[in-house]
Design a protein around this motif. Structure first.
Motif, short mmCIF file in Angstrom:
data_model
loop_
_atom_site.label_atom_id
_atom_site.label_comp_id
_atom_site.label_asym_id
_atom_site.label_seq_id
_atom_site.Cartn_x
_atom_site.Cartn_y
_atom_site.Cartn_z
N LEU A 283 84.33 38.60 30.57
CA LEU A 283 84.36 37.35 30.13
C LEU A 283 84.67 37.42 28.51
O LEU A 283 84.50 37.96 27.81
CB LEU A 283 83.27 36.67 30.09
CG LEU A 283 82.47 36.45 31.82
CD1 LEU A 283 81.17 36.09 31.44
CD2 LEU A 283 83.47 35.23 32.36
N VAL A 285 84.56 34.33 25.89
CA VAL A 285 84.02 32.94 25.81
C VAL A 285 83.91 32.45 24.41
O VAL A 285 83.54 33.36 23.41
CB VAL A 285 82.59 32.82 26.42
CG1 VAL A 285 81.90 31.40 26.18
CG2 VAL A 285 82.57 33.18 27.88
N SER A 291 85.23 26.36 26.59
CA SER A 291 84.37 26.95 27.49
C SER A 291 83.71 26.50 28.65
O SER A 291 83.25 27.16 29.50
CB SER A 291 83.11 27.24 26.36
OG SER A 291 82.37 26.12 26.10
N TYR A 294 85.60 28.02 31.58
CA TYR A 294 85.45 29.42 31.98
C TYR A 294 84.45 29.44 33.40
O TYR A 294 84.71 30.28 34.00
CB TYR A 294 84.63 30.22 30.97
CG TYR A 294 85.64 30.18 29.85
CD1 TYR A 294 87.03 30.64 29.69
CD2 TYR A 294 85.03 30.00 28.31
CE1 TYR A 294 87.73 30.81 28.49
CE2 TYR A 294 86.03 30.14 27.16
CZ TYR A 294 87.24 30.60 27.45
OH TYR A 294 88.01 30.57 26.35
N VAL A 309 78.26 32.00 30.98
CA VAL A 309 79.39 31.36 30.18
C VAL A 309 78.42 30.23 29.09
O VAL A 309 78.93 30.30 27.81
CB VAL A 309 80.23 30.70 30.99
CG1 VAL A 309 80.96 29.73 29.93
CG2 VAL A 309 81.27 31.55 31.36
N SER A 313 78.37 30.77 25.25
CA SER A 313 78.94 29.83 24.32
C SER A 313 78.17 29.31 23.24
O SER A 313 78.63 29.09 22.31
CB SER A 313 79.58 28.60 25.28
OG SER A 313 80.44 28.95 26.32
#
Length: 714
Positions: A283, A285, A291, A294, A309, A313
């Protein structure tokens, strides 16, 4: 239809009528708004079906027109009328009641334009800051409300205004008295500036103040509308980036930090208890609009991706908040995250005996360490993983109980590097690899350099004279030859397979990596590598016992087991050792990059560990039939040169009968020795890499020495 026609007629009359003074026009539009509530009895008529929006818009335009026509700082009659008749207070009341429906949206837009477009200072006036503060309080109250966009735009306008006038931040701080009652500040315009400093000097330890801007922005940051959420986060960035006193009132005197860490904890606990470390590692992020995308799409989807995520984030946003804040405020936020998240929430699952929880939490911690950019939060994460010793000057404040938990965590991580589960070993080793790759010298100091500082590993041969040392060119040749010749040709796979052994590519990579790592370490204030060469044995401190430290003990132990460990584990282990070899520090150079360093009894260097491994290879190859052919086949399998689905390709090079039974027997024999063959190949390539690094470092040292002496370089 009737309202639209009346609007058209009104504009036509205004166009044909003679010009009236701006003040009278302003009063007319305001009285038109108030007359609507006197004449209209239907409180369910939407505000868009009446003339209120157009009248409010005309009032803003008249205020701007008046300001352009007057000198800076001169208050005109329109503005005086707005202040004296408490128009903003009345509009706040109408907006809070949302009467007629949609009025709150119009009020928010009006306030936004007044604060954002009028240049003269308005907030010091009590008839401005009081209704503005009240309007701030009702923003973010309704989740997914119809006015979220207007609310966040209004709040960010207030934040931008405070950015220019930071001494007015106290207007938005409300004291919470006994029973949770809120007491609004009652300063007037004349005493606003003088009382600001006194308010800050009377700061108490308890969080008895609430910043309504912070509360409303944090509520809106949870919006499902990504644009609203990002805009709210930008508003908080404006608040914490103000000068110290104003930022301190936002960060230290309010519930900002507890709310940040509370949300971080909530998002962490909402993630699945079991995650694949490769999914977490893959990932990328960043907080912001991207974001929110994602977590969707078919590429790289896995169970719980959206929650992961969201957590990453928010962590990245907290990190950005620390970077943008005043240094002291950034330190405060970082300590709060360390205390209330890492040492309270994260420590539990990472210390558990449950393998799934340990695997997932270690992968998450590695990802957080990879993402962190602020120096303050990086320092806190490092102290969480590798606590300072009692003799460290940089020891952090904390209770004895906290330090014991941290020490247990570090010891647990060392143990997991040799865990029965290869997955846990790999993810723990990658955590240490990430630690050593950060632009901070503390992990290197606490794990490695502090144990080597006194050169307890060095034999300190007193018979060595200055004239007996080899020339720089000879030293380079001896160091490179030592690494390249530690394995005999009969145990190598590359020379038979092709003409290029791969050493040239390692040289190019070593040049690039050494340049990068020197740039990374240029601010570490380390002694020069050649400084130890000029140090006589008599000047070296006497060390009764040499302790290489738990990290080097673990690392050398893992390297000594290259022939019996899985290929994936060996790759991470050699990667860590290569990075330590590249370091431009004299002690690590002696122990890792210089195979000619004289060692005291029982002391180990990277080269002596590799020598023992080479002896094991020589002893074991006699027990493997057709070792060379099987080694080449194993190399082709690792590099993808053979087709795994083709049995003849895998068995090519085997001697003996080519019948089905014999072929199966040979394949079984190769699989039985797979770990050993792959380990031998890793050792061979590792020696080439070390030889390339030794050449680059010794050549760099020799070149700089000759340059200092104004002698021609090699």
């Amino acid at each position: 239809m009737f309202n639209k026609l009346s609007n058209i007629l009104q504009h036509a009359v205004e166009a044909l009528a003679p010009d009236t003074p701006i003040h009278e026009d302003f009063v007319y539009h305001w009285k038109s708004v108030t007359n609507f509530y006197i004449e209209n009895t239907d409180d369910k008529t939407p505000v868009t079906d009446c003339n209120i929006p157009s009248h409010l818009k005309q009032m803003v335009q008249l205020l701007l027109q008046e300001e352009e026509q007057r000198d800076a700082g001169d208050t005109g009659p329109c503005m005086e009328y707005l202040l004296q008749h408490k128009i903003l207070e009345t509009l706040y009341t109408l907006g809070k009641a949302d009467c007629p429906p949609g009025m709150k949206q119009q009020v928010l837009v009006f306030f936004k334009h007044i604060l954002g477009r009028v240049k003269q200072p308005l907030l010091p006036h009590i008839n401005v800051h009081r209704p503005v503060a009240k309007l701030v309080q009702i923003c973010g109250e309704v989740r997914a409300g119809p006015t979220e966009t207007e609310e966040v735009q209004f709040l960010c306008t207030v934040c931008a205004r405070l950015k220019r006038e930071p001494h007015l931040i106290h207007f938005f701080l409300s004291n919470c008295g006994a029973g949770g009652n809120t007491i609004q500040p009652s300063q007037n315009a004349a005493s606003a500036s003088s009382s600001s400093a006194a308010d800050h000097s009377q700061k108490t330890d308890t969080k008895n103040e609430r910043n309504d801007l912070v509360d409303s922005l944090l509520n809106l940051s949870k919006s499902e509308d990504s644009r609203v959420a990002v805009k709210a986060c930008e508003g908080l960035l404006l608040l914490v980036s103000m000068p110290y006193q104003a930022a301190r009132a936002t960060v230290e005197d309010t519930q900002l930090c507890p709310l940040l860490t509370s949300r971080l904890t909530s998002l962490f606990t909402s993630m699945p208890a079991s995650l694949d470390p490769s999914d977490v590692e893959s990932l990328t992020v960043k907080w912001g609009l991207d974001s929110h995308g994602y977590a969707y799409g078919d590429v790289g989807n896995f169970t719980g991706k959206r929650s992961v995520v969201s957590f990453l984030s928010w962590f990245d946003y907290c990190d950005t908040l620390i970077m943008e804040a005043h240094q002291s405020c950034g330190d405060y936020i970082a300590r709060s995250i360390s205390t209330n998240f890492f040492r309270t929430t994260l420590i539990g699952p990472i210390m558990q005996a449950d393998e799934k929880a340990a695997l997932t939490t270690t992968a998450i911690l590695t990802k957080l360490l990879t993402m962190v950019r602020s120096k303050q939060l990086l320092r806190e994460v490092i102290d969480f993983i590798i606590p300072p010793t009692p003799t460290d000057d940089d020891q952090v404040a904390g209770g004895e109980e906290t330090k014991q938990v941290d020490n247990k965590l570090l010891l647990r991580l060392f143990e997991r590097c040799d865990h029965i589960s290869d997955e846990i070993s790999i993810v723990t080793l990658r955590l240490f690899e990430t630690l050593l790759s950060k632009s901070n010298q503390i992990p290197l100091q606490r794990l490695v350099i502090d144990y080597l500082r006194k050169r307890g590993y060095h034999a300190k041969n007193p018979e060595l004279k200055d004239g007996d040392s080899d020339s720089p060119k000879m030293m380079i040749q001896r160091a490179v030859h030592s690494f390249l010749s530690v394995l005999p040709d009969s145990a190598k796979s590359s020379q038979v397979q092709d003409d290029d052994s791969g050493y040239d590519s390692y040289l190019r990579e070593a040049h690039r990596s050494y340049k990068d790592i020197c740039n990374l370490c240029k601010d570490f204030e380390w002694p020069d590598v050649k400084s130890l060469k000029s140090e006589t044995p008599e000047r070296c401190p006497v060390v009764s016992e040499y302790d290489e430290g738990p990290f080097l003990t673990m690392l050398f132990g893992k390297i000594s087991r290259l022939l019996s460990q899985p290929y994936a584990v060996n790759l991470v282990v050699t990667s860590i050792a290569s990075r330590l070899t590249l370091l431009p520090h004299p002690n690590t150079h002696e122990l890792f990059a210089d195979p000619l360093t004289p060692l005291r009894p029982k002391a180990r260097s990277l080269f002596t560990v590799i020598q023992l491994l080479a002896e094991q290879v020589i002893q074991r190859i006699v027990h493997v039939n057709n070792f060379k052919s099987k080694l080449i086949t194993a190399r082709r399998n690792l590099t993808g040169l053979s087709d795994d689905e083709s049995t003849p390709a895998r068995s090519k090079g085997f001697h003996g009968s080519s019948g089905p039974g014999s072929m199966t027997s040979q394949m079984s024999d190769t699989n039985d020795h797979k770990t050993f063959l792959e380990g031998a190949i890793v050792l061979e390539e590792f020696c080439k890499e070390l030889a390339a690094i030794a050449f680059v470092k010794h050549h760099s040292d020799a070149t700089s020495s000759s340059s200092d002496n104004s002698a021609p370089s090699l």
